[in-house]
Design a protein around this motif. Structure first.
Motif, short mmCIF file in Angstrom:
data_model
loop_
_atom_site.label_atom_id
_atom_site.label_comp_id
_atom_site.label_asym_id
_atom_site.label_seq_id
_atom_site.Cartn_x
_atom_site.Cartn_y
_atom_site.Cartn_z
N ILE A 1 6.59 83.17 43.72
CA ILE A 1 6.49 82.28 42.55
C ILE A 1 5.15 81.53 42.61
O ILE A 1 4.79 80.98 43.64
CB ILE A 1 7.64 81.25 42.53
N ARG A 2 4.43 81.53 41.51
CA ARG A 2 3.19 80.77 41.44
C ARG A 2 3.02 80.18 40.04
O ARG A 2 3.62 80.67 39.06
CB ARG A 2 1.99 81.65 41.79
N PHE A 3 2.21 79.15 39.96
CA PHE A 3 1.97 78.45 38.69
C PHE A 3 0.48 78.46 38.38
O PHE A 3 -0.36 78.35 39.28
CB PHE A 3 2.45 76.99 38.79
N ASP A 4 0.14 78.58 37.10
CA ASP A 4 -1.26 78.48 36.68
C ASP A 4 -1.34 78.07 35.22
O ASP A 4 -0.33 77.80 34.57
CB ASP A 4 -2.01 79.80 36.95
N HIS A 5 -2.59 78.01 34.72
CA HIS A 5 -2.86 77.67 33.32
C HIS A 5 -2.17 76.36 32.89
O HIS A 5 -1.54 76.29 31.84
CB HIS A 5 -2.43 78.81 32.38
N MET A 6 -2.28 75.36 33.77
CA MET A 6 -1.64 74.08 33.44
C MET A 6 -2.57 73.21 32.61
O MET A 6 -3.76 73.09 32.89
CB MET A 6 -1.25 73.33 34.72
N SER A 7 -2.02 72.60 31.57
CA SER A 7 -2.76 71.64 30.76
C SER A 7 -1.84 70.44 30.50
O SER A 7 -0.63 70.59 30.38
CB SER A 7 -3.22 72.25 29.44
N THR A 8 -2.44 69.27 30.44
CA THR A 8 -1.66 68.05 30.22
C THR A 8 -2.29 67.22 29.11
O THR A 8 -3.48 67.36 28.80
CB THR A 8 -1.62 67.18 31.50
#
Length: 304
Positions: A233-240
């Motif tokens: 499991i990995r996370f990317d392309h985060m925007s806030t």
């Protein structure tokens, strides 16, 4: 102090209290100017009129910000608070220009002051009221994450410092007999509130342009995601972004392609709930993608 106390004193109630206090301080400061003839006290009274207008507009914007999302505003109405902050900044700048104009005229045409003692007593009393209200607003603004409340609190603190400067200046006039000090103090007051007005307008503009969440909030989001990180499991392309009391985060979560949709959705739900528990007021949106699929982005800054 009991947290329920600050939950009761929400932004709307405190801004209504600000309206009441502004009416009282306008009366006190106008009376102080009337009996002394001090242009410094006049500048102080003019700023209280700005407090009143700002509080009234703030009540309206906070009321709008609390409306639920609808078809025309699917993300809610939280940004209405930024209009309150910007409006207050514009009023402060207008008041500063008016004070500079009046003080400039008095600098070249000084006039003797009358009944200085009573004028100073009334000014100090009004400053005390503003100081207590500003303290309460800062506490509540932190709990409710209200920029409108924080803006009004900062303006009230500026008003307190303004009054302190005026009191010192008028006291100096009474001791030295230098009438030009009264106008000089008023000009110093104007420059101080001009700076504060510019800061408020800048903060408002940044909020309206979808500014990213605060560094400490971003750190909490990343810490929460790290707890779910796994070789599969990995996370990317985060925007806030932030909008008034709300915080938003959008990201992609990659997981094995052979997982069932139900299993993948369950993990995503756990991550979203963990994020929203870690950051009050956060709304998390996670898009599921297989591990071997990369989403198209047109800007490297979109990468996590």
């Amino acid at each position: 102090m009991n947290p329920s106390f600050w939950l009761f004193w929400n932004p709307q109630r405190l801004l209504m209290a600000s309206v009441a206090v502004a009416l009282v301080t306008i009366t006190l400061k106008t009376a102080a100017w009337y009996i002394t003839g001090s242009v410094g006290l006049l500048s102080d009274a003019m700023e209280s009129f700005v407090n009143l207008a700002s509080a009234l507009f703030g009540v309206a914007m906070v009321t709008i910000a609390q409306r639920p999302a609808d078809d025309d505003h699917p993300y809610g109405h939280h940004k209405a608070e930024y209009f309150s902050s910007g409006f207050e900044g514009a009023l402060i700048i207008g008041a500063a220009v008016a004070i500079l104009w009046t003080a400039g005229h008095r600098l070249f045409h000084p006039q003797p002051l009358q009944q200085v003692g009573w004028g100073l007593v009334l000014s100090v009393l009004s400053s005390g009221l503003n100081g207590v209200l500003a303290w309460a607003m800062f506490r509540s603004a932190k709990i409710h994450r209200s920029i409108a409340l924080e803006a009004d609190a900062r303006h009230l603190v500026t008003d307190v410092w303004t009054s302190a400067g005026v009191v010192i200046g008028i006291g100096a006039v009474a001791l030295t007999g230098w009438l030009w000090l009264d106008a000089l103090v008023a000009m110093g007051v104007a420059l101080n509130i001009l700076w504060e007005g510019g800061r408020l307008m800048w903060r408002s503009s940044q909020g309206l342009m979808d500014e990213a969440v605060e560094p400490e909030v971003l750190a909490e989001i990343q810490k929460t995601l790290e707890a779910f990180a796994h070789p599969t499991i990995r996370f990317d392309h985060m925007s806030t972004r932030r909008a008034g009391q709300r915080r938003f985060v959008d990201l992609h979560m990659h997981m094995p392609a052979n997982w069932s949709l139900g299993r993948a959705a369950a993990v995503r739900t756990s991550v979203e709930q963990a994020l929203m528990s870690a950051v009050p007021g956060l709304r998390a949106t996670i898009q599921l993608l297989p591990s071997d699929v990369e989403a198209y982005v047109d800007d490297e800054k979109d990468l996590m």
